[in-house]
Design an enzyme around this catalytic site. Structure first.
Site, mmCIF file in Angstrom:
data_model
loop_
_atom_site.group_PDB
_atom_site.id
_atom_site.type_symbol
_atom_site.label_atom_id
_atom_site.label_comp_id
_atom_site.label_asym_id
_atom_site.label_seq_id
_atom_site.Cartn_x
_atom_site.Cartn_y
_atom_site.Cartn_z
ATOM 1 N N ARG A 119 -18.318 -6.089 -2.639
ATOM 2 C CA ARG A 119 -18.445 -4.988 -1.420
ATOM 3 C C ARG A 119 -19.935 -4.476 -1.317
ATOM 4 O O ARG A 119 -20.392 -4.160 -0.148
ATOM 5 C CB ARG A 119 -17.387 -3.831 -1.551
ATOM 6 C CG ARG A 119 -16.043 -4.059 -1.649
ATOM 7 C CD ARG A 119 -15.092 -3.280 -2.337
ATOM 8 N NE ARG A 119 -13.760 -3.211 -1.972
ATOM 9 C CZ ARG A 119 -12.938 -2.482 -2.684
ATOM 10 N NH1 ARG A 119 -12.899 -1.968 -3.788
ATOM 11 N NH2 ARG A 119 -11.467 -2.938 -2.370
ATOM 12 N N TYR A 155 0.868 -1.215 0.050
ATOM 13 C CA TYR A 155 0.059 -0.104 -0.018
ATOM 14 C C TYR A 155 0.613 1.275 0.017
ATOM 15 O O TYR A 155 0.429 2.187 0.468
ATOM 16 C CB TYR A 155 -0.729 -0.151 1.166
ATOM 17 C CG TYR A 155 -2.082 -0.897 0.967
ATOM 18 C CD1 TYR A 155 -3.038 -0.632 -0.218
ATOM 19 C CD2 TYR A 155 -2.563 -1.745 1.754
ATOM 20 C CE1 TYR A 155 -4.128 -1.469 -0.205
ATOM 21 C CE2 TYR A 155 -3.608 -2.442 1.408
ATOM 22 C CZ TYR A 155 -4.363 -2.364 0.668
ATOM 23 O OH TYR A 155 -5.548 -3.442 0.372
ATOM 24 N N HIS A 188 -9.429 -6.711 -2.079
ATOM 25 C CA HIS A 188 -8.572 -5.933 -2.737
ATOM 26 C C HIS A 188 -8.562 -6.520 -4.259
ATOM 27 O O HIS A 188 -8.539 -7.918 -4.383
ATOM 28 C CB HIS A 188 -7.383 -5.956 -2.094
ATOM 29 C CG HIS A 188 -5.961 -5.514 -2.781
ATOM 30 N ND1 HIS A 188 -6.004 -3.988 -3.024
ATOM 31 C CD2 HIS A 188 -4.972 -5.803 -3.764
ATOM 32 C CE1 HIS A 188 -5.008 -3.809 -3.910
ATOM 33 N NE2 HIS A 188 -4.444 -5.033 -4.361
ATOM 34 N N PHE A 241 -5.460 7.778 6.431
ATOM 35 C CA PHE A 241 -5.878 6.174 6.835
ATOM 36 C C PHE A 241 -5.025 5.165 6.918
ATOM 37 O O PHE A 241 -5.177 3.924 7.032
ATOM 38 C CB PHE A 241 -7.202 5.528 6.116
ATOM 39 C CG PHE A 241 -6.965 5.664 4.389
ATOM 40 C CD1 PHE A 241 -6.369 4.667 4.014
ATOM 41 C CD2 PHE A 241 -7.397 6.914 3.704
ATOM 42 C CE1 PHE A 241 -6.077 4.826 2.674
ATOM 43 C CE2 PHE A 241 -7.102 6.759 2.341
ATOM 44 C CZ PHE A 241 -6.511 5.763 1.793
ATOM 45 N N ARG A 259 -11.956 -5.743 -10.745
ATOM 46 C CA ARG A 259 -12.435 -4.509 -10.086
ATOM 47 C C ARG A 259 -13.993 -4.262 -10.053
ATOM 48 O O ARG A 259 -14.505 -3.844 -9.214
ATOM 49 C CB ARG A 259 -11.863 -3.288 -10.703
ATOM 50 C CG ARG A 259 -10.345 -3.319 -10.559
ATOM 51 C CD ARG A 259 -9.658 -2.874 -9.091
ATOM 52 N NE ARG A 259 -9.988 -1.432 -8.940
ATOM 53 C CZ ARG A 259 -9.386 -0.719 -7.798
ATOM 54 N NH1 ARG A 259 -8.501 -1.503 -7.232
ATOM 55 N NH2 ARG A 259 -9.724 0.312 -7.495
ATOM 56 N N THR A 284 -14.806 1.307 -4.036
ATOM 57 C CA THR A 284 -14.010 1.051 -2.547
ATOM 58 C C THR A 284 -14.838 1.434 -1.558
ATOM 59 O O THR A 284 -14.680 0.742 -0.606
ATOM 60 C CB THR A 284 -12.937 2.184 -2.756
ATOM 61 O OG1 THR A 284 -12.118 1.887 -4.037
ATOM 62 C CG2 THR A 284 -12.000 2.299 -1.644
HETATM 63 P P1 IDP Z 1 -9.218 0.005 -3.608
HETATM 64 O O1 IDP Z 1 -8.957 -1.037 -2.714
HETATM 65 O O2 IDP Z 1 -10.595 0.037 -4.142
HETATM 66 O O3 IDP Z 1 -8.266 -0.091 -4.693
HETATM 67 P P2 IDP Z 1 -7.907 2.329 -2.734
HETATM 68 O O4 IDP Z 1 -8.274 3.773 -2.666
HETATM 69 O O5 IDP Z 1 -6.715 1.915 -3.320
HETATM 70 O O6 IDP Z 1 -9.140 1.497 -3.052
HETATM 71 O O7 IDP Z 1 -7.556 2.065 -1.146
HETATM 72 C C1 IDP Z 1 -7.064 1.067 -0.658
HETATM 73 C C2 IDP Z 1 -7.673 0.416 0.614
HETATM 74 O O8 IDP Z 1 -7.394 1.564 1.534
HETATM 75 C C3 IDP Z 1 -9.175 0.309 0.485
HETATM 76 O O9 IDP Z 1 -9.653 -0.640 -0.044
HETATM 77 C C4 IDP Z 1 -9.749 0.334 1.906
HETATM 78 O O10 IDP Z 1 -9.449 -0.690 2.639
HETATM 79 C C5 IDP Z 1 -8.729 1.609 2.408
HETATM 80 N N1 IDP Z 1 -9.360 2.723 2.448
HETATM 81 C C6 IDP Z 1 -9.397 3.891 1.253
HETATM 82 N N2 IDP Z 1 -9.827 5.024 1.550
HETATM 83 C C7 IDP Z 1 -9.970 4.859 3.034
HETATM 84 C C8 IDP Z 1 -10.668 5.737 3.913
HETATM 85 O O11 IDP Z 1 -11.304 6.909 3.621
HETATM 86 N N3 IDP Z 1 -10.875 5.282 5.068
HETATM 87 C C9 IDP Z 1 -10.429 4.276 5.414
HETATM 88 N N4 IDP Z 1 -9.896 3.186 4.553
HETATM 89 C C10 IDP Z 1 -9.702 3.512 3.351
HETATM 90 MG MG MG Z 2 -6.171 0.460 -4.771
#
Ligand code: IDP
Ligand code: MG
Length: 143
Positions: free
Chosen positions: A96, A43, A109, A51, A79, A85
């Protein structure tokens, strides 16, 4: 990847089943507790986000199930199967949308591009763990 909440909630089989039924091919699969250093590398694009610390503690909180999935348009298809997300925005019929409430516990993920897919496979798997094989349904999945 089925994140630790997906494992704890007993929906690993349901999630893998959706991947299989779609017609995508699982070529590697493992359950393990991801090390903190590995999670941070996975990550790293989010390291400056507020976060980040809670995300790392979430994904390392218990076993998760990592997979390498192959097929035509595998990245975009996975996806779509996972959904948005934020589970509040994820459509019914997506993982989800069907199984999650909050962004910080969104169950799954998936890599967001071919480059990130290659990078993430390299983080989580040895090449020797990835199986090169054909499935008997390919003749009917692909024209
Ligand atoms: P994705 O998993 O859909 O690719 P990303 O934006 O890459 O989304 O974010 C990675 C992971 O970080 C998300 O799946 C979620 O678990 C966590 N995440 C993202 N945004 C937030 C937030 O605003 N609050 C808490 N966790 C978050
Ligand atoms: Mg991502």
């Amino acid at each position: 990847m089925v994140k630790p909440d997906g494992v704890q909630r007993g929906i690993v089989g349901e999630i893998i089943s959706r991947v299989e039924k779609k017609g995508l091919k699982i070529v590697a699969l493992r359950m393990n507790v991801i090390a903190e250093s590995v999670a941070k590398e996975h990550y790293n694009e989010h390291e400056d986000k507020p976060f980040f610390a809670s995300l790392i503690s979430y994904v390392t909180s218990g076993p998760s199930v990592s997979m390498v999935i192959e097929g035509k348009n595998a990245i975009s298809t996975m996806r779509t199967i996972n959904g948005a997300t934020n589970p509040a925005d994820a459509l019914p019929g997506t993982i989800r949308g069907d199984f999650a409430i909050e962004t910080g516990r969104n169950v799954v993920h998936a890599s967001d591009s071919v480059d990130s897919g290659k990078r993430e496979i390299g983080i989580h798997f040895e090449m020797s763990e990835i199986s090169d094989y054909s499935k008997i349904d390919e003749e009917y999945l692909y024209e």
